[in-house]
Design a protein around this motif. Structure first.
Motif, mmCIF file in Angstrom:
data_model
loop_
_atom_site.group_PDB
_atom_site.id
_atom_site.type_symbol
_atom_site.label_atom_id
_atom_site.label_comp_id
_atom_site.label_asym_id
_atom_site.label_seq_id
_atom_site.Cartn_x
_atom_site.Cartn_y
_atom_site.Cartn_z
ATOM 1 N N PRO A 404 -7.365 7.020 5.844
ATOM 2 C CA PRO A 404 -7.953 6.539 7.094
ATOM 3 C C PRO A 404 -6.883 5.854 7.942
ATOM 4 C CG PRO A 404 -8.450 5.003 5.334
ATOM 5 C CD PRO A 404 -7.731 6.160 4.692
ATOM 6 N N HIS A 405 -7.140 5.737 9.233
ATOM 7 C CA HIS A 405 -6.301 4.935 10.124
ATOM 8 C C HIS A 405 -7.134 3.754 10.619
ATOM 9 C CE1 HIS A 405 -3.172 8.299 11.194
ATOM 10 N NE2 HIS A 405 -3.135 7.911 9.939
ATOM 11 N N ASN A 417 -15.676 -2.697 5.321
ATOM 12 C CA ASN A 417 -16.761 -1.721 5.196
ATOM 13 C C ASN A 417 -16.211 -0.300 5.095
ATOM 14 O OD1 ASN A 417 -18.736 -3.679 5.284
ATOM 15 N ND2 ASN A 417 -19.088 -3.492 7.490
ATOM 16 N N ASP A 418 -15.136 -0.033 5.821
ATOM 17 C CA ASP A 418 -14.558 1.304 5.754
ATOM 18 C C ASP A 418 -13.961 1.566 4.380
ATOM 19 O OD1 ASP A 418 -13.943 3.794 7.169
ATOM 20 O OD2 ASP A 418 -11.853 3.216 6.895
ATOM 21 N N PHE A 419 -13.296 0.570 3.795
ATOM 22 C CA PHE A 419 -12.791 0.746 2.435
ATOM 23 C C PHE A 419 -13.943 1.018 1.465
ATOM 24 C CE2 PHE A 419 -8.923 -1.990 3.584
ATOM 25 C CZ PHE A 419 -8.132 -0.871 3.789
ATOM 26 N N ALA A 420 -15.059 0.291 1.628
ATOM 27 C CA ALA A 420 -16.216 0.521 0.759
ATOM 28 C C ALA A 420 -16.762 1.933 0.961
ATOM 29 C CB ALA A 420 -17.292 -0.522 1.049
ATOM 30 N N ILE A 437 -6.073 5.151 -1.582
ATOM 31 C CA ILE A 437 -6.059 5.148 -0.119
ATOM 32 C C ILE A 437 -4.636 4.869 0.358
ATOM 33 C CG2 ILE A 437 -6.700 3.794 1.924
ATOM 34 C CD1 ILE A 437 -9.491 3.604 0.903
ATOM 35 N N GLY A 438 -4.204 5.632 1.365
ATOM 36 C CA GLY A 438 -3.004 5.320 2.123
ATOM 37 C C GLY A 438 -3.405 5.142 3.574
ATOM 38 N N VAL A 439 -3.374 3.913 4.060
ATOM 39 C CA VAL A 439 -3.691 3.682 5.474
ATOM 40 C C VAL A 439 -2.405 3.971 6.242
ATOM 41 C CG1 VAL A 439 -4.677 2.102 7.169
ATOM 42 C CG2 VAL A 439 -5.280 1.856 4.758
ATOM 43 N N THR A 440 -2.201 5.229 6.601
ATOM 44 C CA THR A 440 -0.894 5.639 7.099
ATOM 45 C C THR A 440 -0.617 5.220 8.538
ATOM 46 O OG1 THR A 440 -1.861 7.837 7.453
ATOM 47 C CG2 THR A 440 -0.519 7.526 5.483
ATOM 48 N N GLU A 441 -1.605 4.649 9.222
ATOM 49 C CA GLU A 441 -1.383 3.959 10.496
ATOM 50 C C GLU A 441 -2.386 2.818 10.597
ATOM 51 O OE1 GLU A 441 -1.201 6.358 14.066
ATOM 52 O OE2 GLU A 441 -0.441 8.089 12.955
ATOM 53 N N TRP A 442 -1.897 1.637 10.997
ATOM 54 C CA TRP A 442 -2.825 0.539 11.248
ATOM 55 C C TRP A 442 -2.204 -0.437 12.235
ATOM 56 C CZ3 TRP A 442 -1.851 -4.657 10.209
ATOM 57 C CH2 TRP A 442 -0.816 -4.952 9.320
#
Length: 634
Positions: A404-405, A417-420, A437-442
């Protein structure tokens, strides 16, 4: 003499912090029991990966040019174009164009799309027949350091020109360095070492000849000799000190059709024969390509993460890219890499398939990409684009991460909530697979063009990002990779800001540096008696050796918060605690203060020592601050 005011300022800051800290030092047992106890109990089953402190690089406006040591803009003579983004249109940085110079009334300057070395065009200068005249082209805005050698290279060819071509580094009539070349009818690459006789932050390079005649120019470069593989030494030092565990290369230029048909093969091989391209409107330099990016990552001690193009590509294209970087020299693409000067494989471990894609076509073809890439190198770890049930069902057996980003990290409940939500997606659609999970942009925002974008420079942004890091700690059993967007410049989002000869670090840089260099790898459970949503946002971590507990505390309010702390699970005796506090050193009480070239450390960490007389004590967290306390385990 100039150091004394700085020393006095720091002393005053330490006194201010000491006053806040010691104001609540008298400890009552009841007060401690109403506060926060740091336990020995692990918060979750995972450990905090250094890759949670990752960064993000892409071909975006002046991001890559700000890192590369090249002093010229548009060395390929393709013609500059404006960036598709605006912060403050009146003062936004603009690339420096080539312009006609000399006796311009006698010269015709144009692009030539038929006679060129590479790319779409070369520059052609024709001086009309008649009496002798001297003309050419120039570019301003070049930084020169006295005595710092630069290597000047350029491709030239001429017709009807009897004298030499003269190149000057100068400021108006004052010449700092010069050289001459004598081109012929065929293209030839010329080079010279120029050593400026003085320092200038706005010098000009002029390339002129005496006509009549015609001169063609292509692929000019002016590079200092003291680069780090072509990268700016000050940028390399700043990124290395940041200790990013992983740096991602990807973004819109990889996959979005509106930014052109990005092809990784255009970025490898001899830079003089690479094909220039435009991203987010602006012309990108050809020399810092994908191979140079991987070399940069190795130089700063980070793992490279490469995002491969999915749109308009087949699985074999992605497999070739993997083989180029990781294949042995006797494989087809490995042989190509060896021919380009790097016989040893790069062993790039992390690969993402596509950027910000969520479609039925992606879900249907993702597995084919994964299998082809794994066949090229079974040891790689694969990341998907956005998580969806269909992508996890179709390709989950080959995926190691789903991505996810988070461009709203200031809203922590939404991020949590998004992680859940992703946890549930993984449980339902990829059971038995240890997909992370890899949050490849944040970041706190991806848009907000115009003046509002300055929020990304602020102390408040650093505190919001710090709270997100605390959340990542709490989710470390699931979140292994996180790449903050973006690394440099990028219309405020870069945590490093540069001009043509210097840089400064934003408050968010300092916040991330504190996390990356001080955090342990095991998150600890906190037993808190504080009312919900009161007190600082906390994360406690234990070092891998078990000899240090580091507590991160974010107070994003405009009032000091005194919080009872209990470290007695790690020894009952008091000790001197090292404390780092990221704070506005002028104590203006304004969350939107920022650093600048004029005040590069207005919001920066202050290091001090706090004497805790027992393992239970009150601590006053200053307003608008990130505080880091390091407790030595006895």
């Amino acid at each position: 003499m100039k150091r004394f005011p700085c020393f006095a300022l720091v002393s005053a800051q330490l006194l201010f912090l000491s006053t806040l800290v010691h104001s609540g030092q008298a400890v009552a047992q009841e007060a401690v029991e109403s506060g926060v106890r740091i336990t020995r109990e692990p918060l979750c089953g995972g450990t905090i990966s250094p890759m949670q402190y990752g960064q993000f690089v892409e071909y975006l406006c002046d991001l890559v040019p700000a890192m590369w040591a090249e002093k010229l803009w548009d060395g390929s003579f393709e013609g500059l174009s404006p960036y598709n983004f605006v912060f403050l249109k009146e003062t936004d940085f603009k690339q420096k164009p080539w312009y006609p110079s000399g006796e311009v009334n006698r010269a015709q300057v144009a692009q030539d799309t038929t006679n060129k070395v590479s790319g779409a065009a070369s520059k052609r200068i024709t001086i009309e027949p008649g009496a002798p005249a001297t003309a050419g082209i120039s570019q301003d805005g070049i930084f020169m350091e006295r005595g710092q050698p630069c290597n000047l290279t350029i491709w030239l060819r001429a017709r009807g020109v009897t004298g030499p071509v003269r190149l000057r580094l100068h400021h108006e009539a004052k010449v700092y360095a010069a050289c001459e070349f004598t081109p012929g009818e065929e293209w030839k690459k010329f080079s010279a070492r120029l050593v400026p006789a003085a320092r200038d932050v706005n010098a000009t390079l002029s390339i002129e000849f005496r006509g009549p005649g015609t001169l063609w120019l292509d692929n000019a470069s002016l590079m200092p000799l003291d680069t780090v593989g072509g990268w700016r030494p000050d940028v390399v030092a700043a990124v290395r000190a940041l200790k990013p565990g992983i740096i991602r290369f990807g973004g819109s230029a990889v996959d979005a059709a509106e930014y052109g048909d990005f092809g990784w093969k255009k970025t490898i091989g001899d830079p003089d024969h690479r094909q220039p391209f435009r991203a987010w409107g602006g012309l990108q330099p050809t020399a810092p390509g994908l191979e140079e990016f991987v070399q940069f990552c190795r130089t700063v001690g980070a793992e490279p993460l490469i995002c491969v193009r999915f749109n308009q590509r087949a699985p074999c294209d992605a497999a070739e890219e993997v083989e180029y970087f990781n294949g042995a020299a006797d494989t087809p693409m490995g042989a190509s890499r060896a021919k380009n000067g790097h016989p040893q494989p790069y062993a790039v471990k992390y690969w993402q398939v596509g950027n910000e894609i969520q479609s039925a076509d992606y879900d249907a073809r993702l597995a084919d990409f994964c299998q082809a890439m794994k066949k090229a190198d079974p040891a790689i770890r694969l990341l998907s684009s956005y998580p969806t049930p269909a992508s996890l069902k179709s390709a989950g057996q080959w995926l190691d991460y789903t991505c996810p980003h988070h461009y709203g990290c200031g809203d922590l409940p939404a991020m949590e909530n998004d992680f859940a939500h992703v946890r549930e997606l993984l449980r339902e659609n990829a059971p038995g697979r240890a997909i992370k999970i890899g949050v490849t942009e944040w970041n706190t925002t991806a848009g907000d063009a115009g003046p509002r974008r300055a929020m990304l420079w602020t102390l408040a942004n650093a505190l919001a990002c710090s709270r997100y890091h605390n959340l990542l700690h709490r989710q470390c059993d699931l979140v292994e990779i996180a790449n903050r967007s973006n690394l440099i410049n990028s219309f405020c989002s870069g945590i490093i800001q540069t001009d043509n000869h210097r840089l400064y670090k934003t408050p968010t840089y300092y916040a991330q540096q504190l996390y990356a260099t001080l955090a342990g790898n095991r998150p600890l459970r906190l037993a808190s008696a504080l009312p919900p949503n009161e007190g600082p946002d906390l994360s406690a971590t234990l070092s891998a050796k078990g000899d240090e507990v580091v507590l991160f505390a974010v107070n994003d309010t405009q009032a000091a918060i005194t919080c009872p702390l209990d470290f007695s699970a790690f020894g009952v005796m008091g000790q001197s605690i090292t404390v780092w506090t990221l704070i506005d050193r002028q104590h203006a009480g304004e969350p939107d203060v920022a650093n600048s070239f004029a005040q590069p450390e207005r919001a920066a960490p202050v290091q001090a020592t706090f004497r805790a007389h027992a393992a239970r004590f009150d601590y006053a967290f200053p307003p608008l601050s990130l505080t880091v306390l390091r407790w030595k385990v006895k």
